[in-house]
Design a protein around this motif. Structure first.
Motif, PDB file in Angstrom:
ATOM      1  N   TYR A 352     -37.832 -37.799 -82.211  1.00  0.00           N
ATOM      2  CA  TYR A 352     -37.042 -37.412 -81.030  1.00  0.00           C
ATOM      3  C   TYR A 352     -37.614 -38.048 -79.754  1.00  0.00           C
ATOM      4  N   ILE A 353     -38.928 -37.979 -79.571  1.00  0.00           N
ATOM      5  CA  ILE A 353     -39.567 -38.573 -78.389  1.00  0.00           C
ATOM      6  C   ILE A 353     -39.347 -40.076 -78.370  1.00  0.00           C
ATOM      7  N   ASP A 354     -39.547 -40.742 -79.519  1.00  0.00           N
ATOM      8  CA  ASP A 354     -39.358 -42.196 -79.586  1.00  0.00           C
ATOM      9  C   ASP A 354     -37.920 -42.577 -79.266  1.00  0.00           C
ATOM     10  N   GLU A 355     -36.971 -41.809 -79.799  1.00  0.00           N
ATOM     11  CA  GLU A 355     -35.568 -42.131 -79.582  1.00  0.00           C
ATOM     12  C   GLU A 355     -35.166 -41.896 -78.119  1.00  0.00           C
ATOM     13  N   LEU A 356     -35.728 -40.844 -77.508  1.00  0.00           N
ATOM     14  CA  LEU A 356     -35.494 -40.624 -76.079  1.00  0.00           C
ATOM     15  C   LEU A 356     -35.946 -41.826 -75.259  1.00  0.00           C
ATOM     16  N   ASN A 357     -37.138 -42.323 -75.548  1.00  0.00           N
ATOM     17  CA  ASN A 357     -37.677 -43.482 -74.821  1.00  0.00           C
ATOM     18  C   ASN A 357     -36.807 -44.717 -75.041  1.00  0.00           C
ATOM     19  N   ARG A 358     -36.347 -44.880 -76.265  1.00  0.00           N
ATOM     20  CA  ARG A 358     -35.501 -46.057 -76.551  1.00  0.00           C
ATOM     21  C   ARG A 358     -34.177 -45.960 -75.793  1.00  0.00           C
ATOM     22  N   LEU A 359     -33.557 -44.783 -75.826  1.00  0.00           N
ATOM     23  CA  LEU A 359     -32.288 -44.601 -75.121  1.00  0.00           C
ATOM     24  C   LEU A 359     -32.475 -44.748 -73.612  1.00  0.00           C
ATOM     25  N   GLU A 360     -33.603 -44.304 -73.108  1.00  0.00           N
ATOM     26  CA  GLU A 360     -33.898 -44.459 -71.678  1.00  0.00           C
ATOM     27  C   GLU A 360     -33.884 -45.937 -71.280  1.00  0.00           C
ATOM     28  N   ARG A 361     -34.403 -46.799 -72.169  1.00  0.00           N
ATOM     29  CA  ARG A 361     -34.492 -48.233 -71.885  1.00  0.00           C
ATOM     30  C   ARG A 361     -33.188 -48.978 -72.181  1.00  0.00           C
ATOM     31  N   LYS A 362     -32.558 -48.643 -73.291  1.00  0.00           N
ATOM     32  CA  LYS A 362     -31.472 -49.493 -73.799  1.00  0.00           C
ATOM     33  C   LYS A 362     -30.104 -48.816 -73.848  1.00  0.00           C
ATOM     34  N   GLY A 363     -30.061 -47.488 -73.748  1.00  0.00           N
ATOM     35  CA  GLY A 363     -28.773 -46.815 -73.841  1.00  0.00           C
ATOM     36  C   GLY A 363     -28.262 -46.822 -75.287  1.00  0.00           C
ATOM     37  N   PRO A 364     -26.943 -46.818 -75.502  1.00  0.00           N
ATOM     38  CA  PRO A 364     -25.873 -47.008 -74.511  1.00  0.00           C
ATOM     39  C   PRO A 364     -25.557 -45.725 -73.752  1.00  0.00           C
ATOM     40  N   PHE A 365     -25.221 -45.879 -72.481  1.00  0.00           N
ATOM     41  CA  PHE A 365     -24.864 -44.746 -71.648  1.00  0.00           C
ATOM     42  C   PHE A 365     -23.345 -44.574 -71.652  1.00  0.00           C
ATOM     43  N   PRO A 366     -22.861 -43.354 -71.401  1.00  0.00           N
ATOM     44  CA  PRO A 366     -23.640 -42.131 -71.146  1.00  0.00           C
ATOM     45  C   PRO A 366     -24.305 -41.611 -72.412  1.00  0.00           C
ATOM     46  N   VAL A 367     -25.361 -40.825 -72.223  1.00  0.00           N
ATOM     47  CA  VAL A 367     -26.059 -40.171 -73.338  1.00  0.00           C
ATOM     48  C   VAL A 367     -25.978 -38.669 -73.121  1.00  0.00           C
ATOM     49  N   THR A 368     -25.445 -37.963 -74.088  1.00  0.00           N
ATOM     50  CA  THR A 368     -25.353 -36.504 -74.005  1.00  0.00           C
ATOM     51  C   THR A 368     -26.461 -35.886 -74.842  1.00  0.00           C
ATOM     52  N   VAL A 369     -27.118 -34.878 -74.265  1.00  0.00           N
ATOM     53  CA  VAL A 369     -28.208 -34.171 -74.941  1.00  0.00           C
ATOM     54  C   VAL A 369     -27.798 -32.713 -75.131  1.00  0.00           C
ATOM     55  N   ILE A 370     -27.965 -32.238 -76.367  1.00  0.00           N
ATOM     56  CA  ILE A 370     -27.702 -30.831 -76.674  1.00  0.00           C
ATOM     57  C   ILE A 370     -29.012 -30.192 -77.115  1.00  0.00           C
ATOM     58  N   ILE A 371     -29.397 -29.130 -76.443  1.00  0.00           N
ATOM     59  CA  ILE A 371     -30.580 -28.368 -76.828  1.00  0.00           C
ATOM     60  C   ILE A 371     -30.097 -27.035 -77.401  1.00  0.00           C
ATOM     61  N   ALA A 372     -30.548 -26.695 -78.601  1.00  0.00           N
ATOM     62  CA  ALA A 372     -30.123 -25.463 -79.277  1.00  0.00           C
ATOM     63  C   ALA A 372     -31.350 -24.689 -79.729  1.00  0.00           C
ATOM     64  N   ASP A 373     -31.328 -23.399 -79.467  1.00  0.00           N
ATOM     65  CA  ASP A 373     -32.449 -22.549 -79.873  1.00  0.00           C
ATOM     66  C   ASP A 373     -31.914 -21.459 -80.817  1.00  0.00           C
ATOM     67  N   LEU A 374     -32.573 -21.313 -81.949  1.00  0.00           N
ATOM     68  CA  LEU A 374     -32.144 -20.353 -82.968  1.00  0.00           C
ATOM     69  C   LEU A 374     -32.424 -18.938 -82.474  1.00  0.00           C
ATOM     70  N   ASN A 375     -31.421 -18.093 -82.464  1.00  0.00           N
ATOM     71  CA  ASN A 375     -31.565 -16.710 -81.999  1.00  0.00           C
ATOM     72  C   ASN A 375     -32.097 -15.812 -83.118  1.00  0.00           C
ATOM     73  N   GLY A 376     -33.054 -14.974 -82.766  1.00  0.00           N
ATOM     74  CA  GLY A 376     -33.498 -13.928 -83.671  1.00  0.00           C
ATOM     75  C   GLY A 376     -34.447 -14.341 -84.773  1.00  0.00           C
ATOM     76  N   LEU A 377     -35.043 -15.536 -84.696  1.00  0.00           N
ATOM     77  CA  LEU A 377     -35.930 -15.974 -85.785  1.00  0.00           C
ATOM     78  C   LEU A 377     -37.141 -15.054 -85.927  1.00  0.00           C
ATOM     79  N   LYS A 378     -37.727 -14.611 -84.785  1.00  0.00           N
ATOM     80  CA  LYS A 378     -38.910 -13.739 -84.863  1.00  0.00           C
ATOM     81  C   LYS A 378     -38.570 -12.421 -85.558  1.00  0.00           C
ATOM     82  N   SER A 379     -37.419 -11.848 -85.219  1.00  0.00           N
ATOM     83  CA  SER A 379     -37.016 -10.585 -85.855  1.00  0.00           C
ATOM     84  C   SER A 379     -36.818 -10.762 -87.353  1.00  0.00           C
TER      85      SER A 379
END
Length: 501
Positions: A352-379
């Motif tokens: 993920y970090i490597d791909e972020l750096n690559r997209l930062e340099r080369k695109g293609p733009f626009p780039v959409t980022v989705i962040i998802a967090d699993l609900n209730g895993l601790k419970s």
């Protein structure tokens, strides 16, 4: 009455000739035996009268009859070379020890001489074994002839015995060496191919003579040349390990199905091999792909060598193939582990970090980022155990893997946190992806009983000239806003605590 001069001269000449013949016999550099076969001829005549027609079958019925023939042969005289060869001091000692000279293997070969004489031949030839009086083995080439004037009763037969012991030893050494080399070839633990590339060299020489100087450029324009060269390779032999490696029942089957072995991904590798040969690299090694007769990929390390003495026409080439399929699978798995999360099978944080750096340099733009967090895993971990927590994470991996396809990627970037990178996707596409994920979650929950799969999701889009890192932070903030809203509406647990994940 006076003596006739002509008659006297002829008598003297005859005496001199007889003396010369005797001296030549005595001093001949080869072992000579003058023998009397008359008793053998009489024995043959008696057997014929008794109805014997097939001497070989007659001997097969009773092998002692060969020895019976041998005792019928009487030695009249031998020369000096014979005494030296058989280590005898005089003729009497040699004759007295003939039972030690002619024994063992001798009788089997003696049978062939007897059959030649039985069939009416007055000359015979055989290779046999004799022994010196001290017991040393002699391989000998034996030539015999019934002397002129003695054809009726065979009472004078001249036998020449040539010592070929050293020659036979040399032949034996050659045979043993050949057998050893063949054994090394057949039972080598790597696949070995003996091939003839002379027709390939002819094709290469022909286009070189036409003024072609760069084979790489030529094969870019004429890819069919590579195919034609592949068809001109003549496989001379393969070893046993080759049959095992390529799942072939025998050599004939393998050689008749070489098109099934060398195909598809093999062609680019063979093109590089041809280019090396064009540059006179007669020893090569590279990793290539072949196929077994069952259709399975066989990764091999190929070592190619034009054998010494065949550099002018490439008519003898040795190819060694080492099966590296297991190593390639291990390397692929290690590469997978380096870029994937083992539990969810999604990409990992490092990728993920490597791909972020690559997209930062080369695109293609626009780039959409989705962040998802699993609900209730601790419970789930606390109440149902970590096995249930792992199961819900695997379900999350199924949803995100179904939602994206290259060049889009989904990655697990934390314990319960996931990220989707969507290059070339704008805000509308990002919203559509979130809707698709929600739909996949509903389907997943219908399929699996037990704990419900639920995510808090944030989405943001980065346009050209903007910082992708800021977009990730924005998507992360939106995800946390949704997560706070989710837990604000979640009932207290049985201990009176709010869920905090």
């Amino acid at each position: 009455m006076s003596e006739n001069p002509l008659s006297t001269n002829m008598t003297r000449a005859g005496t001199v000739a007889a003396s010369d013949d005797a001296e030549m016999f005595e001093l001949a550099p080869v072992s000579l035996w003058l023998e009397d076969y008359s008793d053998l001829r009489a024995l043959f005549a008696r057997w014929r009268e008794e109805g014997v027609t097939d001497l070989r079958e007659f001997f097969r019925e009773d092998s002692s009859r060969v020895a019976q023939c041998s005792v019928c042969i009487r030695v009249v005289k031998v020369n000096r070379k014979t005494l030296t060869l058989f280590e005898a001091e005089n003729v009497e000692q040699l004759i007295g020890g003939l039972d030690r000279v002619f024994r063992d293997d001798m009788l089997k070969e003696h049978l062939e001489e007897l059959i030649q004489l039985w069939s009416g031949q007055l000359q015979f030839l055989s290779q046999t074994v004799n022994y010196t009086l001290s017991g040393r083995r002699l391989d000998v080439l034996l030539r015999g002839t019934v002397l002129p004037g003695h054809e009726q009763n065979w009472d004078r037969v001249l036998v020449a015995v040539e010592d070929i012991t050293e020659l036979e030893r040399a032949r034996h050494r050659v045979a043993v060496g050949a057998q050893y080399a063949r054994g090394l070839f057949e039972h080598s633990p790597v696949s070995l191919w003996v091939e003839d590339f002379s027709s390939v060299k002819t094709l290469i020489d022909e286009i070189r003579a036409q003024g072609i100087s760069d084979l790489r450029v030529f094969t870019d324009v004429h890819p069919e040349f590579v195919e034609r060269c592949m068809e001109e390779i003549h496989v001379i032999d393969v070893n046993q390990h080759t049959l095992q490696m390529f799942c072939a029942p025998d050599k004939k089957t393998l050689l008749s199905r070489l098109r099934d072995v060398f195909r598809d991904d093999m062609r680019p590798h063979f093109r590089e091999q041809l280019i090396d040969l064009w540059d006179n690299k007669l020893f090569q090694q590279r990793e290539v792909i072949n196929y077994s007769l069952e259709g399975n990929v066989v990764n091999v390390h190929l070592q190619f060598s034009v054998l010494p003495g065949h550099e002018q026409n490439w008519d003898l080439v040795l190819v060694a193939l080492t099966d590296i399929t297991a190593r390639k699978k291990a390397e692929a798995y290690l590469e997978f582990l380096g870029k994937h999360d083992v539990l969810t099978k999604l990409r990992n944080r490092s990728f993920y970090i490597d791909e972020l750096n690559r997209l930062e340099r080369k695109g293609p733009f626009p780039v959409t980022v989705i962040i998802a967090d699993l609900n209730g895993l601790k419970s789930i971990n606390d109440q149902l155990g970590h096995a249930s927590g792992d199961a819900i994470l695997r379900r999350a991996g199924e949803v995100f893997a179904k939602a994206v396809e290259a060049p889009q990627y989904a990655a697990r970037i934390g314990g319960d946190e996931f990220a989707l990178l969507l290059p070339g996707v704008d805000e509308r596409g990002g919203a559509a992806m979130v809707e698709s994920i929600r739909h996949l979650i509903d389907m997943n929950n219908q399929f699996y009983p037990g704990a419900q799969l639920s995510f808090s999701i944030g989405v943001a889009t980065c346009h050209r000239g903007e910082r992708l890192e800021a977009t990730v932070q924005h998507a992360d903030l939106l995800m946390y806003e949704e997560k706070r809203a989710f837990y604000a509406n979640t009932p207290e647990d049985r201990r009176g605590n709010k869920h905090v994940d």
